[in-house]
Design a protein around this motif. Structure first.
Motif, PDB file in Angstrom:
ATOM      1  N   ALA A  30      88.312  63.284  52.371  1.00  0.00           N
ATOM      2  CA  ALA A  30      89.029  62.130  51.831  1.00  0.00           C
ATOM      3  C   ALA A  30      90.124  62.638  50.910  1.00  0.00           C
ATOM      4  O   ALA A  30      89.945  63.642  50.199  1.00  0.00           O
ATOM      5  N   LYS A  31      91.258  61.980  50.948  1.00  0.00           N
ATOM      6  CA  LYS A  31      92.392  62.380  50.112  1.00  0.00           C
ATOM      7  C   LYS A  31      93.154  61.145  49.679  1.00  0.00           C
ATOM      8  O   LYS A  31      93.312  60.191  50.452  1.00  0.00           O
ATOM      9  N   ALA A  32      93.617  61.162  48.433  1.00  0.00           N
ATOM     10  CA  ALA A  32      94.410  60.061  47.901  1.00  0.00           C
ATOM     11  C   ALA A  32      95.698  60.612  47.323  1.00  0.00           C
ATOM     12  O   ALA A  32      95.710  61.678  46.694  1.00  0.00           O
ATOM     13  N   ARG A  33      96.804  59.887  47.542  1.00  0.00           N
ATOM     14  CA  ARG A  33      98.103  60.283  47.024  1.00  0.00           C
ATOM     15  C   ARG A  33      98.793  59.064  46.432  1.00  0.00           C
ATOM     16  O   ARG A  33      98.888  58.017  47.081  1.00  0.00           O
ATOM     17  N   VAL A  34      99.256  59.211  45.208  1.00  0.00           N
ATOM     18  CA  VAL A  34      99.967  58.130  44.530  1.00  0.00           C
ATOM     19  C   VAL A  34     101.303  58.673  44.046  1.00  0.00           C
ATOM     20  O   VAL A  34     101.367  59.761  43.454  1.00  0.00           O
ATOM     21  N   SER A  35     102.372  57.905  44.281  1.00  0.00           N
ATOM     22  CA  SER A  35     103.713  58.322  43.876  1.00  0.00           C
ATOM     23  C   SER A  35     104.376  57.208  43.076  1.00  0.00           C
ATOM     24  O   SER A  35     104.321  56.032  43.461  1.00  0.00           O
ATOM     25  N   LEU A  36     104.993  57.615  41.961  1.00  0.00           N
ATOM     26  CA  LEU A  36     105.803  56.713  41.152  1.00  0.00           C
ATOM     27  C   LEU A  36     107.199  57.300  41.070  1.00  0.00           C
ATOM     28  O   LEU A  36     107.353  58.523  40.939  1.00  0.00           O
ATOM     29  N   GLY A  37     108.214  56.430  41.139  1.00  0.00           N
ATOM     30  CA  GLY A  37     109.555  56.975  41.130  1.00  0.00           C
ATOM     31  C   GLY A  37     110.603  56.001  40.666  1.00  0.00           C
ATOM     32  O   GLY A  37     110.308  54.871  40.243  1.00  0.00           O
TER      33      GLY A  37
END
Length: 763
Positions: A176-183
């Motif tokens: 399982a993998k989670a990725r969060v991006s803010l920009g």
């Protein structure tokens, strides 16, 4: 952006040589037992079997999913930055339609009836239409870009090249993998993926992506509507079953639901009628058209079965179905009034079946294949003329076009490689293709506005009702010889032919047909020939050398290319005055096999591990593409006045990375600073140079900071794109005499953006 800023970016990058730079380069680095870093072997499947990139006698650039993640690549458009002689752009007036050109061959017009010159694949499945093909990058194993004609090894015949988007297969252990991006521009992206075994033989997994961002600009006419905004949901699912030791199945499905606001153009001239000024911000628009509501929905599924018969023979079968619908309001004049408004819908379906028999012997390897495609592509759009007021209540003239093209295609292909000696191998292949096109083009004039939004205007006249069918068939051979005097050197020569079938002009108007056969009247035969355009062909020659130097610390690939491009399909649209009032009120298509051209070029790519910390990469593409003949709509050869669209003469990139161990919060890890420069020469939007729309040469500068722990659980990164804030056009419309206001509008590449990303791998 100014030349001074571009020079500043170059100076900053060069001065940071001791601290900075890799990017989108087709290899990665590993530490050997000696502790010295070398370049890891890259394995690709360009010839339907696993081979080292350096051993394949084909021009190919490959990007691993790991590299794309480290560079913060958001969508497939970005890989063109470091791939020579390749153009990938978001099509004009859309958010997810792909415009692709490789070595001067491609197709800009996305309407039904025009086939892509560059093949796009998701895993083993060919995408018949460009809508929903600007794929976001997540849960990817690798992306391969093959340059030159393809067709003897898999899938659909493609005349310019192919792009293969390969998703990750499932692990045997739970993941399982989670990725969060803010920009910048309030970007908020979230991607969750994972898989788990249900039994020793059965696994299930998938991924979910929610990708959002405010617009780079605003719609100054429509409250709450932003320009270049993003609002997308994507999902993929995969089931893998090892039925026996020799028989396996993979069932995949994918979904895209894009609710982004419509992408409208920036006017390059003041309004002829209202004097509307040119806006200061190139990402702002004043477009007034709001119907239909912008949306893109795409779904697809595939079942891949692989059977290993014995040590030499195996069978592979790929069964697939795909469906997509795109609604888009295109405001050509980009002004509040109704002057040249084009609400449109694209509706595509396809079923494909591919069967391969693969052989791997001691000296002979290759395959036989069969491919079948049953596809429909429908485009409906209005061209609405008016002045001001509510669109749905106007008595404005509407020239409605409904074009539908059915494709029934089958082909057989084969490609075999004979290892003649330990150093020399010879490959021979070929493909026979049969494409049947059935087309209906219906053009009608209405009074009272658009046919979209539940309102049905009054039918005024039927100006064209064409039905036609024709089959196009061709045999296209391929031959290659490769000489590997050492394990580090691979010299090859390849000859291949490409073919793209003909069709019927989806915007043609039968009442515009001339007396083609010269018998004194305009009959059905004249109309058929007027609407028809024939296949185009490429004969491609390539001499290449792939090398590994200094104990695999440097790899290079150089190719010299020449192509004879004949019967080139030239789609075009011209304004038409249907009511003889002196104003062009609609446009019609005029597509012909007008061109013959020669293309000569060089492609040079390389990667060097300078020491344990520094890695330098580069790419260079040069293409001299010139028309020998170009017959215009009046029968005049204007080759000296025409250029290749979307094909800069020079493309180049340079990248460097600095990486060192760095513990963060007592957690062992590594830190990398990555920067890249990518250069594109002057680019013309159309075959006829249009100074207002054509883009001068520009350079993009990207920069990334990446930290990841040694266990592969955490990754934190900061990615800056287009740091000098270049303003560069990627598409546009040019109708200076159509409508009352004049419609010359441009669409631009992304401005400066920053994105911070955190990934966690639940191992």
């Amino acid at each position: 952006m100014t030349t001074a800023l571009t020079r500043r970016a170059l100076r900053l990058s060069l001065s940071a040589f001791a601290l900075f730079l890799p990017a989108l380069l087709p290899t990665s680095v590993t530490a050997q037992e000696t502790g010295a870093r070398t370049l890891e072997e890259v394995v690709v499947t360009a010839r339907r079997r696993e081979e080292s990139l350096q051993d394949v006698p084909v021009s190919i650039t490959a990007f691993t999913g790991e590299q794309l993640d480290r560079m913060g690549v958001l969508d497939i458009i970005e890989i063109a930055k470091s791939t020579p002689n390749v153009t990938l752009e978001v099509s004009r007036g859309t958010n997810t339609t792909l415009t692709a050109f490789i070595r001067g061959v491609g197709q800009q017009d996305p309407v039904a009836g025009y086939e892509a010159g560059v093949g796009m694949y998701i895993d083993d499945v060919y995408l018949n239409r460009p809508q929903a093909a600007v794929l976001d990058v997540y849960d990817v194993e690798r992306i391969e870009v093959l340059r030159g004609p393809q067709g003897s090894l898999y899938g659909r015949n493609t005349i310019g090249g192919a792009i293969k988007y390969v998703t990750k297969k499932l692990d045997a252990e739970p993941t399982a993998k989670a990725r969060v991006s803010l920009g910048s521009y309030n970007q908020l992206d979230a991607v969750i993926s994972g898989s788990t075994p249900l039994t020793d033989q059965l696994r299930i997994g998938g991924s979910i992506a929610r990708l959002t961002r405010d617009g780079f600009g605003d719609n100054l006419t429509q409250s709450g509507v932003e320009n270049y905004q993003k609002d997308l949901f994507g999902a993929r699912i995969s089931v893998e079953w090892d039925a026996t030791d020799n028989l396996s199945f993979r069932l995949t499905g994918d979904l895209i639901d894009d609710k982004s606001d419509p992408r409208q153009g920036h006017r390059l001239t003041t309004g002829n009628l209202t004097g509307a000024p040119i806006l200061n911000d190139v990402f702002d628009t004043r477009a007034g058209l709001s119907v239909p509501e912008q949306s893109v929905e795409s779904l697809g599924g595939a079942l891949v079965a692989e059977w290993t018969i014995n040590d030499r023979y195996s069978l592979k079968n790929v069964l697939s179905y795909r469906d997509d619908v795109s609604y888009t309001p295109i405001d050509f004049d980009s002004l509040p009034g109704v002057d040249l408004d084009v609400p449109a819908v694209y509706d595509n379906e396809q079923f494909s079946e591919e069967l391969q028999l693969i052989y791997n012997g001691d000296r002979l390897s290759g395959l036989f294949g069969f491919f079948y495609l049953d596809a429909s592509a429908a485009t409906q759009f209005d061209v609405i003329l008016g002045t001001t007021g509510d669109l749905l209540s106007l008595p404005g003239l509407n020239a409605n076009t409904s074009g539908n093209v059915l494709t029934d295609s089958w082909s057989v292909f084969a490609d075999f490689t004979w290892q003649w000696t330990d150093e020399i191998s010879v490959s021979l292949g070929g493909r026979y293709t049969s494409d049947e096109r059935d087309s209906r083009v219906l053009r009608r004039s209405f009074i009272g506005g658009t046919t979209f939004g539940g309102n049905m205007p009054t039918l005024f006249a039927t100006t064209s009702d064409f039905r036609g069918s024709k089959t196009f068939s061709e045999f296209t051979p391929r031959a290659s010889i490769s000489w590997q005097p050492t394990e580090e050197q691979n010299l090859y020569f390849t000859y291949s032919e490409g073919f793209k079938g003909g069709s019927f002009d989806p915007r043609g108007q039968t009442t515009g047909a001339p007396d083609i056969d010269g018998d004194g009247d305009i009959d059905e035969a004249d109309i058929f020939e007027f609407m028809l355009f024939d296949p185009e062909y490429v004969n491609s020659f390539e001499l290449g050398l792939k090398s590994s130097w200094m104990n695999n610390r440097v790899t290079t690939s150089i190719a010299f290319i020449y192509a004879d491009y004949t019967d080139i399909q030239i789609p075009g649209s011209v304004g038409l005055d249907t009511d003889n009032d002196g104003t062009q009120d609609t446009f019609v298509g005029i597509t012909s096999n007008a061109g013959d051209a020669d293309m000569t070029g060089i492609e040079f790519e390389g990667l060097a591990q300078l020491n344990d910390q520094f890695q330098l990469g580069w790419s260079l593409g040069y293409l001299d593409a010139e028309f020998n003949e170009f017959i215009d709509a009046f029968g005049v050869d204007v080759a000296d006045q025409r250029v290749f669209q979307n094909t800069p003469e020079v493309t180049a990139s340079t990248t460097l990375s600095y990486e060192r161990p760095l513990a963060l919060f007592s957690t062992p890890g590594s830190f990398a600073v990555i920067t890249s420069l990518s250069y594109r020469d002057d680019t013309s939007q159309f075959e006829t140079p249009t100074p207002l729309l054509d883009q001068e040469a520009y350079t993009l500068w990207d920069l990334s900071f990446v930290w990841e722990d040694d266990d592969g659980r955490w990754r934190a990164s900061l990615h800056g794109k287009n740091l000098t804030d270049e303003e560069y056009k990627v598409a546009g419309y040019y109708f200076p005499s159509l409508g009352l206001e004049s419609s010359i509008t441009a669409f631009y590449g992304n401005p400066t953006t920053w994105t911070a990303t955190v990934e966690y791998n639940f191992q």
